[in-house]
Enzyme design. Structure first.
Site, PDB file in Angstrom:
ATOM      1  N   ASP A  21       0.843  -1.416  -0.065  1.00  0.00           N
ATOM      2  CA  ASP A  21      -0.139  -0.011   0.113  1.00  0.00           C
ATOM      3  C   ASP A  21       0.824   1.409   0.224  1.00  0.00           C
ATOM      4  O   ASP A  21       1.701   1.247   0.720  1.00  0.00           O
ATOM      5  CB  ASP A  21      -0.736  -0.012   1.375  1.00  0.00           C
ATOM      6  CG  ASP A  21      -2.008   1.517   1.532  1.00  0.00           C
ATOM      7  OD1 ASP A  21      -2.101   1.450   2.542  1.00  0.00           O
ATOM      8  OD2 ASP A  21      -2.235   1.907   0.488  1.00  0.00           O
ATOM      9  N   ASN A  23      -0.385   3.939  -0.418  1.00  0.00           N
ATOM     10  CA  ASN A  23      -1.449   5.892  -0.418  1.00  0.00           C
ATOM     11  C   ASN A  23      -2.055   5.870   1.537  1.00  0.00           C
ATOM     12  O   ASN A  23      -2.558   6.431   1.812  1.00  0.00           O
ATOM     13  CB  ASN A  23      -2.101   6.036  -0.651  1.00  0.00           C
ATOM     14  CG  ASN A  23      -2.869   5.423  -1.467  1.00  0.00           C
ATOM     15  OD1 ASN A  23      -3.421   4.087  -0.521  1.00  0.00           O
ATOM     16  ND2 ASN A  23      -4.011   5.437  -1.803  1.00  0.00           N
ATOM     17  N   ASP A  29      -1.738  -1.116  -3.745  1.00  0.00           N
ATOM     18  CA  ASP A  29      -2.424  -0.666  -5.029  1.00  0.00           C
ATOM     19  C   ASP A  29      -0.877  -0.356  -6.004  1.00  0.00           C
ATOM     20  O   ASP A  29       0.419  -1.079  -5.754  1.00  0.00           O
ATOM     21  CB  ASP A  29      -2.385   1.222  -4.918  1.00  0.00           C
ATOM     22  CG  ASP A  29      -1.285   1.405  -3.670  1.00  0.00           C
ATOM     23  OD1 ASP A  29      -1.802   2.332  -2.412  1.00  0.00           O
ATOM     24  OD2 ASP A  29      -0.455   1.258  -3.752  1.00  0.00           O
ATOM     25  N   ASP A 200      -9.122 -16.573 -16.772  1.00  0.00           N
ATOM     26  CA  ASP A 200     -10.122 -17.032 -15.459  1.00  0.00           C
ATOM     27  C   ASP A 200     -10.587 -18.183 -15.520  1.00  0.00           C
ATOM     28  O   ASP A 200     -11.736 -17.500 -17.087  1.00  0.00           O
ATOM     29  CB  ASP A 200     -10.425 -15.927 -14.529  1.00  0.00           C
ATOM     30  CG  ASP A 200     -11.448 -15.975 -13.290  1.00  0.00           C
ATOM     31  OD1 ASP A 200     -10.897 -16.323 -12.103  1.00  0.00           O
ATOM     32  OD2 ASP A 200     -12.802 -16.302 -13.290  1.00  0.00           O
ATOM     33  N   GLU A 257      -6.670 -20.883 -17.009  1.00  0.00           N
ATOM     34  CA  GLU A 257      -7.217 -21.415 -15.464  1.00  0.00           C
ATOM     35  C   GLU A 257      -8.356 -22.396 -15.700  1.00  0.00           C
ATOM     36  O   GLU A 257      -9.504 -22.222 -16.063  1.00  0.00           O
ATOM     37  CB  GLU A 257      -7.010 -21.057 -14.215  1.00  0.00           C
ATOM     38  CG  GLU A 257      -7.805 -20.705 -12.663  1.00  0.00           C
ATOM     39  CD  GLU A 257      -8.789 -20.452 -11.681  1.00  0.00           C
ATOM     40  OE1 GLU A 257      -9.621 -19.728 -12.343  1.00  0.00           O
ATOM     41  OE2 GLU A 257      -8.828 -20.432 -10.692  1.00  0.00           O
TER      42      GLU A 257
HETATM   43  O1  TEU Z   1     -11.447 -19.620  -9.615  1.00  0.00           O
HETATM   44  C1  TEU Z   1     -11.305 -20.172  -9.969  1.00  0.00           C
HETATM   45  C2  TEU Z   1     -12.117 -21.392  -9.223  1.00  0.00           C
HETATM   46  O2  TEU Z   1     -12.294 -22.741  -9.606  1.00  0.00           O
HETATM   47  C3  TEU Z   1     -12.585 -21.087  -8.189  1.00  0.00           C
HETATM   48  O3  TEU Z   1     -13.642 -21.486  -7.439  1.00  0.00           O
HETATM   49  C4  TEU Z   1     -11.048 -21.569  -7.003  1.00  0.00           C
HETATM   50  O4  TEU Z   1     -11.168 -23.050  -7.297  1.00  0.00           O
HETATM   51  C5  TEU Z   1     -11.669 -22.270  -5.657  1.00  0.00           C
HETATM   52  O5  TEU Z   1     -12.110 -20.388  -5.505  1.00  0.00           O
HETATM   53  C6  TEU Z   1     -10.475 -22.645  -4.664  1.00  0.00           C
HETATM   54  O6  TEU Z   1     -11.210 -22.791  -4.080  1.00  0.00           O
HETATM   55  C7  TEU Z   1     -11.026 -18.298 -10.460  1.00  0.00           C
HETATM   56  C8  TEU Z   1      -9.919 -17.081  -9.455  1.00  0.00           C
HETATM   57  O7  TEU Z   1      -8.961 -17.616  -9.692  1.00  0.00           O
HETATM   58  C9  TEU Z   1     -10.571 -16.793  -8.003  1.00  0.00           C
HETATM   59  O8  TEU Z   1     -10.126 -16.305  -7.109  1.00  0.00           O
HETATM   60  C10 TEU Z   1     -12.004 -15.775  -8.674  1.00  0.00           C
HETATM   61  O9  TEU Z   1     -12.883 -15.975  -7.285  1.00  0.00           O
HETATM   62  C11 TEU Z   1     -13.127 -17.236  -9.327  1.00  0.00           C
HETATM   63  O10 TEU Z   1     -12.062 -17.843 -10.463  1.00  0.00           O
HETATM   64  C12 TEU Z   1     -13.897 -16.609 -10.034  1.00  0.00           C
HETATM   65  O11 TEU Z   1     -13.614 -15.240 -10.575  1.00  0.00           O
HETATM   66 CA    CA Z   2      -3.678   1.639  -1.568  1.00  0.00          CA
END
Ligand code: TEU
Ligand code: CA
Length: 562
Positions: A21, A23, A29, A200, A257
């Site tokens: 952080d 600020n 940030d 994601d 992912e």
């Molecule tokens: O996570 C994908 C996912 O499968 C999540 O359910 C994750 O595996 C779980 O939290 C583990 O227990 C991605 C992102 O990395 C996660 O931070 C997001 O919350 C999610 O997608 C939705 O965008």
């Molecule tokens: Ca900050």
């Protein structure tokens, strides 16, 4: 095997909210990240993966995007971002953005328009269905953060799909206009000079358009819809279109992912001739020990299971495709707590052992912020100290839902909550570990006084310098990047040992995952005329006979045999 910079790179994942952080508002940030670029450069990494920094109401800490073309207010401005990109590039660091396009925030302009009326121009940017005759949701799917995957919208009397929180409505990828808008946005960031995307849950974007009910698992209230949206019917068509229209036009790094992906599908996603993605994140090792309520009923795991998973991925993507390599990320517990031993006695040596095991494998290694100094899980006593929507919703559903006791749930949270990875980066032993001069959005792990960057940089034997050396080795020996993998001592429950072979070079990697002192035995069919110890987490006698040698607790050694 074709050579490529992204195969030789090491990636460092930053969760901006918890990194630094600048600020005093208690939230990490972009200026904070800029102030730490020299630290990352010292570590020797090549790519920074930035978790989402786009405009967001932060229902899911940035994974709910309300404007893809704006920087989140709390993180700074677009000028800050441009400065971060320029400063990173000046240091030879690449920046991989986090693409979240399976869903947006419900505060995104597209969704606000879409929900306004059934005949709105943006209506089919999302997945809307009429209620069943009895008013219930279109099917029985559960959402990852609890409850039904369908939210009823009074305004138009229909349900919309959200595989995650109800503030994260799923985009309708069947709609070519949605796809084109996404591709335009991706090109806008790539034209700015970003160096790639971590995508994601990208294997969830194609849904079975019949939206059939899922099987309701024992003890659960909702159906498992994943067979109908994981690796769905048009997923390869969509990714090949994305590659054709966007990815192929830039020299970038891409990683998808992919919850629920297996090696056969991963080959389809990452074989270079298929022109989709370069690598994927699978979840097989991080699910080890999961029980009836998944990670909230965590159980024991066996090293032979971990070795089987890693070996399967190493061998089945050896000729086609490419592996990502990770122990942890912002969704997972801390590596040394999950797979090593975070006790006072063994934390450092086991963290170095885990780093050795992962970084000598074939694939692109990912380091999660704080892993390089052996940060550990946190044990907040109160559920109110936790911030993560997944953790808080699971506590509500399982404890208030009568499935788990408070004690059992807190134990599971201590082991597996995503907040274990989201406590602030520990920079020094000053207040709030030097993360902020304000009040941090989530409390700092109390062990920051002994576990912090300043301490690590002042200790030549720290985990930091061990990671620095592993990264240096990867840059020095092609066998580490491109050598073929072979598991040895397959059935041993304490030792994970493997070979990497390239030309006349053999890398021998020995890691003891236990606090016992088992004997390592080199198979007779592994011959060599000379050996060189490249790295170890104990002092090792160069003359030590490696055909058979006793290992110390969590000992790791890497030899180059010729
Ligand atoms: O996570 C994908 C996912 O499968 C999540 O359910 C994750 O595996 C779980 O939290 C583990 O227990 C991605 C992102 O990395 C996660 O931070 C997001 O919350 C999610 O997608 C939705 O965008
Ligand atoms: Ca900050």
């Amino acid at each position: 095997m074709n050579k490529a910079w992204w195969k030789e790179a090491v990636v460092y994942q930053i969760y901006p909210r918890s990194f630094k952080d600048s600020n005093g508002d208690g939230i990490g940030d972009l200026q904070g990240i800029i102030s730490k670029l020299d630290y990352l450069n010292k570590l020797g990494i090549d790519v920074i993966w930035l978790c989402p920094v786009y405009q967001s109401p932060n229902d899911d800490n940035g994974y709910d995007i309300s404007d893809y073309y704006q920087i989140m207010d709390e993180f700074g401005t677009m000028d800050d971002f441009d400065q971060l990109l320029a400063e990173a590039h000046k240091r030879g660091l690449k920046v991989m953005m986090n693409l979240v396009v399976n869903h947006t925030s419900d505060e995104h302009a597209w969704f606000i328009a879409s929900r306004s009326s059934t005949d709105n121009d943006k209506r089919d940017y999302y997945i809307w269905k009429k209620p069943k005759p009895d008013g219930s949701p279109p099917n029985n799917w559960g959402a990852a953060f609890g409850g039904s995957a369908w939210e009823y919208d009074e305004q138009t009397g229909e349900y919309y799909l959200h595989l995650f929180s109800k503030k994260q409505p799923d985009l309708n990828w069947e709609n070519p206009r949605v796809r084109q808008d996404i591709y335009e946005m991706m090109k806008w960031w790539l034209d700015k000079g970003v160096d790639g995307f971590r995508m994601d849950v990208i294997n969830l974007i194609s849904k079975d358009q019949n939206f059939p009910d899922g099987v309701v698992p024992e003890g659960h209230e909702y159906g498992d819809g994943s067979p109908f949206y994981m690796n769905g019917p048009r997923i390869h068509e969509f990714l090949q279109e994305m590659n054709r229209e966007v990815l192929s036009k830039y020299d970038i790094i891409t990683v998808g992912e992919m919850p629920g992906v297996d090696t056969e599908q991963a080959r389809l996603y990452t074989a270079e001739h298929r022109r989709e993605l370069q690598m994927v994140f699978h979840f097989e090792h991080v699910s080890l020990g999961d029980g009836q309520y998944g990670k909230w009923s965590p159980g024991e795991w066996k090293l032979t299971d971990l070795k089987r998973i890693f070996s399967k991925w190493q061998t089945e993507l050896d000729q086609e495709g490419w592996n990502s390599l990770y122990w942890s990320n912002h969704d997972q517990p801390r590596a040394v707590s999950r797979f090593g031993n975070d006790s006072e006695e063994y934390r450092e040596v086991s963290a170095k052992m885990l780093a050795t095991c992962l970084h000598m494998l074939k694939g692109t290694p990912y380091i999660y912020q704080g892993e390089e100094i052996g940060m550990t899980n946190v044990r907040f006593e109160q559920i109110d100290d936790y911030r993560d929507i997944e953790t808080l919703n699971a506590y509500r559903d399982l404890v208030q839902g009568g499935k788990l006791s408070h004690e059992a749930m807190m134990k599971a949270i201590h082991e597996r909550s995503r907040d274990n990875a989201r406590t602030p980066m520990q920079w020094n032993d000053q207040k709030h570990a030097g993360f902020t001069t304000g009040t941090p959005w989530i409390a700092v792990n109390p062990n920051y006084k002994s576990i912090n960057v300043e301490q690590a940089l002042n200790d030549p034997n720290s985990i930091f310098y061990y990671y620095q050396k592993l990264i240096q080795l990867r840059k020095t020996y092609d066998v580490i990047v491109y050598g073929q993998y072979r598991l040895i001592m397959e059935e041993d429950e304490q030792i994970y040992a493997y070979l990497r072979q390239l030309g006349n070079q053999t890398l021998l990697v020995i890691t003891n995952f236990s606090e016992e002192q088992p004997v390592f035995r080199l198979p007779d069919n592994v011959t060599y005329s000379s050996k060189q110890l490249l790295i170890s987490n104990y002092n090792v006698d160069e003359q030590d006979e490696i055909r058979q040698t006793k290992l110390r607790p969590y000992e790791a050694r890497v030899y180059l045999l010729t």
